[in-house]
Design an enzyme around this catalytic site. Structure first.
Site, mmCIF file in Angstrom:
data_model
loop_
_atom_site.group_PDB
_atom_site.id
_atom_site.type_symbol
_atom_site.label_atom_id
_atom_site.label_comp_id
_atom_site.label_asym_id
_atom_site.label_seq_id
_atom_site.Cartn_x
_atom_site.Cartn_y
_atom_site.Cartn_z
ATOM 1 N N THR A 208 0.838 -1.198 0.000
ATOM 2 C CA THR A 208 0.000 0.000 0.000
ATOM 3 C C THR A 208 0.868 1.242 0.000
ATOM 4 O O THR A 208 2.063 1.190 0.313
ATOM 5 C CB THR A 208 -0.903 0.070 1.245
ATOM 6 O OG1 THR A 208 -0.102 0.378 2.398
ATOM 7 C CG2 THR A 208 -1.665 -1.216 1.442
ATOM 8 N N ASP A 209 0.266 2.373 -0.304
ATOM 9 C CA ASP A 209 0.917 3.643 -0.031
ATOM 10 C C ASP A 209 0.753 3.932 1.465
ATOM 11 O O ASP A 209 0.095 3.200 2.206
ATOM 12 C CB ASP A 209 0.316 4.749 -0.899
ATOM 13 C CG ASP A 209 1.299 5.885 -1.143
ATOM 14 O OD1 ASP A 209 2.239 6.055 -0.337
ATOM 15 O OD2 ASP A 209 1.130 6.612 -2.130
ATOM 16 N N TYR A 210 1.341 5.015 1.900
ATOM 17 C CA TYR A 210 1.476 5.372 3.311
ATOM 18 C C TYR A 210 0.113 5.444 4.010
ATOM 19 O O TYR A 210 -0.688 6.321 3.722
ATOM 20 C CB TYR A 210 2.178 6.727 3.380
ATOM 21 C CG TYR A 210 2.904 7.039 4.656
ATOM 22 C CD1 TYR A 210 4.290 6.966 4.728
ATOM 23 C CD2 TYR A 210 2.213 7.438 5.788
ATOM 24 C CE1 TYR A 210 4.972 7.286 5.887
ATOM 25 C CE2 TYR A 210 2.879 7.755 6.957
ATOM 26 C CZ TYR A 210 4.258 7.675 7.004
ATOM 27 O OH TYR A 210 4.921 7.998 8.163
#
Length: 764
Positions: free
Chosen positions: A287-289
């Site tokens: 995932t992104d942050y």
């Protein structure tokens, strides 16, 4: 505990080596077998731990932070880390994982190595302007070599989000508006990062992002919702991601936005049906942050619910949010996920570590000698300078004011004209800002004692100090001057009084574009325009060097300033590269990868639009009851693919190998190109195709090929493109990828507007 971990890890390797069919299986199958042998020894807690990616170090972003990292590593609760740098630090952390955890599984170490490591190349939108795949691959190769020398083995790059909205700050991180150009760049970047052998200690694993459609947020506002048809997705936005998968990218990162009402990190259609089943991706998805956690704000439930949703969708690693770490065990007990799903995720992550050779040598990226010898070297900086010069785009050059002579007095004016820190642009997290070359230093280096450089700041970047504080961050100060504006302008006029020419450095600061840097106004800041007006009133020739992380609305500047050089943010060697072009040591050859609008009201504006049922006749400004505006023409200020040169090029007529083809035959299209000017130079010859009659509406033109051609003054060359039915294919209404017979328009030229055209017929 330390000895137990080493023993169990050795047993796992021994088990895998004793499998009878080992010698006959492929490398991938062997890695899977080895991974499975380790999984068989893991507790549930350790399995879930491999799915956890915390952030450490000085470069974190977002809203979350992690603590007690060392203890979590010892407990097997961490699979990878990011935003930690230097080989020494990474070796110490890796040692904890390998020698102090129960099974001794090595960690991945990631970082946002976006456009260079310490040697910084132009921002991605800038380097895309080179249209030179060899240079782009070289930039990624150098970045991988430097990052790997400092302990990094995984980069969150390339970003391949197609974007047609310059309000969106992260347009600076991508390759512009065109899917075909973006796909070629994605392949070049991945080749540069990963090379042919990931087990080498100077290659790193790439991560294509942000899957998917992140570059099309409503209103150009970062993280905002995205809404488009499946046809638009497949035909106009998916191609660069798919190209990255076909190029063998090791990992894929999810985007923050929703798709069809479901956030990407929880979208099974996207992560499983498309990415894995249709495209055959075999790496792992991260995932992104905190993207999983943020699904709760999207309105899809609490952390346990959205974490289970992400795993079920096909996400393997959770960046920073620790939703997997803290909820998956409970979800397993409640039947929301299965242990098989968890193990499949672990398997993909372990296989990635095998591909990188980390099980053979966990410290392969921790050679302190490499860090001393291979980072920010003179050789790397020289290449960065050359690449930066190729990324600059000459937008206007009235009466041949450029190139400048290295003589007389040159007034250098502008808020960032003597600012090293802002030259690298956004997402240059490992850069040595203080070692970058300012434009002031670059001009002085270029002229030596042949000319005099007189400098004045002339204005702040913007009038509003509060606004300035929002982007004067990340170690990139703008050195605000609190004197009155008229005093600063007068100082600039005094500096220009005895000058032969004025170089006005205008535009944005580095962090006015990038993540969370969307704007509703992309004009040149008003105070800078006031300064520019004052300089123009002197009657002296003015050259504007535009610093920008996005296409800007500079119609007034185009109408009033005799010469404009778009420099983007050209990297650590920006000053020298800009000087190379200004003084003609390098002939500019950059071409725009994104359209420049006349004003913000035209956005989104892009070259490969579709025709309406009431198109405006070609060459007309306005016609009632046609698709146009009352107050401005439909034309862009500068079209996609546009860029001038110090020389001129003349295109001949199109020549076809045949105007009627059938089936799988190939068409050859050729055109004569002549350098008709006084300078040697390079031209990017661009090929566009239009499907004139189809089963659904098609774009008025689509880029399908390009060649960068160098010609000496007076030299001619025949440029040839091969076209096959693959170039005619598109996703139809039923999302079937095929081509349809009929008439096609073929167009070749130096930009998407000024084209030589011809037609041909292709039947099945």
């Amino acid at each position: 505990m330390k000895n137990t971990g080493i023993i169990l890890f050795s047993i796992a390797i021994a088990i895998s080596l004793c499998i009878p069919s080992f010698a006959q299986t492929s490398t991938e199958a062997r890695f899977i077998q080895k991974a499975d042998s380790i999984i068989s020894l893991m507790t549930l807690e350790e399995k879930i731990g491999q799915l956890n990616l915390p952030a450490v170090g000085d470069f974190t972003t977002g809203q979350a932070s992690s603590s007690n990292i060392a203890e979590k590593i010892k407990a097997g609760k961490v699979g990878a880390l990011f935003n930690i740098k230097t080989a020494a630090k990474i070796r110490d952390v890796q040692k904890v994982a390998v020698e102090e955890s129960r099974l001794g599984i090595p960690l991945l170490f990631g970082m946002d190595v976006i456009h260079g490591y310490e040697t910084i190349f132009p921002i991605p939108l800038g380097i895309a302007s080179s249209w030179d795949m060899e240079l782009i691959e070289m930039s990624a190769r150098i970045a991988a070599n430097e990052a790997s020398a400092d302990g990094i083995n995984w980069t969150f790059s390339p970003m391949t989000d197609v974007s047609r909205d310059p309000r969106w700050g992260r347009v600076s991180e991508g390759n512009g508006e065109d899917p075909y150009l973006g796909a070629q760049i994605a392949k070049a970047m991945i080749k540069g990062y990963q090379g042919d052998d990931l087990t080498l200690n100077n290659t790193i694993m790439a991560c294509v992002k942000h899957f998917a459609l992140y570059g099309a947020p409503e209103a150009g506002r970062d993280y905002h919702t995205v809404d488009m048809s499946r046809q638009k997705m497949f035909n106009e936005y998916f191609l660069p991601y798919k190209a990255a998968v076909e190029a063998g990218v090791g990992t894929v990162m999810t985007s923050f936005n929703d798709i069809d009402g479901i956030p990407a990190s929880g979208n099974k259609w996207l992560m499983t049906d498309v990415l894995r089943e249709q495209w055959g991706f075999d790496g792992f998805v991260v995932t992104d942050y905190t993207a999983i956690n943020e699904m709760t704000d999207h309105g899809l439930g609490d952390l346990q619910r959205v974490s289970a949703m992400a795993l079920n969708a096909g996400v393997e690693m959770d960046m920073v949010g620790e939703g997997f770490l803290t909820t998956l065990q409970k979800s397993l007990e409640e039947g929301l996920v299965t242990e098989k799903q968890i193990e499949n995720a672990v398997r993909l992550i372990l296989v990635a570590k095998y591909k990188l050779g980390l099980f053979d040598d966990p410290y392969k990226y921790c050679d302190l000698d490499r860090a001393e010898k291979e980072i920010f070297t003179p050789a790397n900086r020289k290449i960065a300078r050359d690449i930066a010069a190729q990324s600059l785009v000459l937008l206007k050059n009235q009466d041949g004011i450029l190139p400048l002579a290295k003589k007389g007095t040159i007034a250098l004016i502008g808020p960032l004209a003597d600012n090293r820190e802002n030259m690298t642009g956004t997402w240059s997290v490992a850069a040595k800002f203080e070692k970058s070359v300012s434009i002031h230093d670059g001009l002085k280096n270029a002229v030596g004692d042949k000319a005099k450089i007189v400098y004045a700041k002339g204005a702040n970047v913007v009038v509003d100090s509060l606004f300035e504080s929002k982007f004067s961050i990340y170690g990139k100060p703008t050195y605000r001057d609190n004197r009155p504006a008229d005093v600063m302008i007068q100082e600039a006029l005094d500096a220009a009084k005895n000058a032969d020419v004025i170089v006005a450095v205008m535009g944005e600061a580095a962090e006015m574009s990038g993540e969370s840097s969307s704007l509703t106004n992309i004009d040149l800041p008003e105070n800078q325009r006031d300064l520019l007006k004052a300089l123009l009133k002197t009657g002296k020739p003015v050259v504007m060097v535009l610093l920008a992380g996005r296409p800007m609305t500079i119609k007034w500047e185009d109408e009033n300033v005799p010469a404009i050089l778009n420099a983007w943010f050209a990297g650590s060697e920006a000053g020298d590269a800009i000087a190379d072009v200004l003084f003609g040591d390098v002939n500019p050859s950059g071409k725009l990868p994104a359209t420049f609008p006349q004003n913000i009201g035209q956005v989104p504006i892009y070259y490969n639009q579709k025709s309406t049922g009431r198109p405006l006749p070609e060459g007309q400004w306005f016609q009632k009851f046609r698709s146009n505006y009352l107050d401005v023409s439909n034309d862009p200020l500068y079209p996609f693919g546009y860029g001038l040169n110090y020389t001129t090029f003349e295109y001949g007529d199109l020549k076809f190998s045949s105007t009627d083809l059938k089936g799988d035959n190939k068409l050859q299209v050729s055109i004569d190109l002549k350098n008709t000017g006084k300078y040697d130079g390079a031209e990017v010859v661009q090929l566009y195709i239009r499907d004139l009659v189809a089963s659904m509406t098609r774009p008025v033109k689509e880029l399908k090929g390009f060649q960068k051609v160098f010609l000496k003054a007076g030299e001619s060359k025949t440029i040839t493109f091969d076209i096959s039915t693959e170039d005619l294919k598109f996703y139809n209404y039923n999302i079937e990828f095929d081509w349809e017979p009929g008439e096609f328009e073929i167009m070749v030229g130096g930009n998407s507007r000024d084209l030589v055209k011809g037609k041909m017929n292709w039947e099945k």
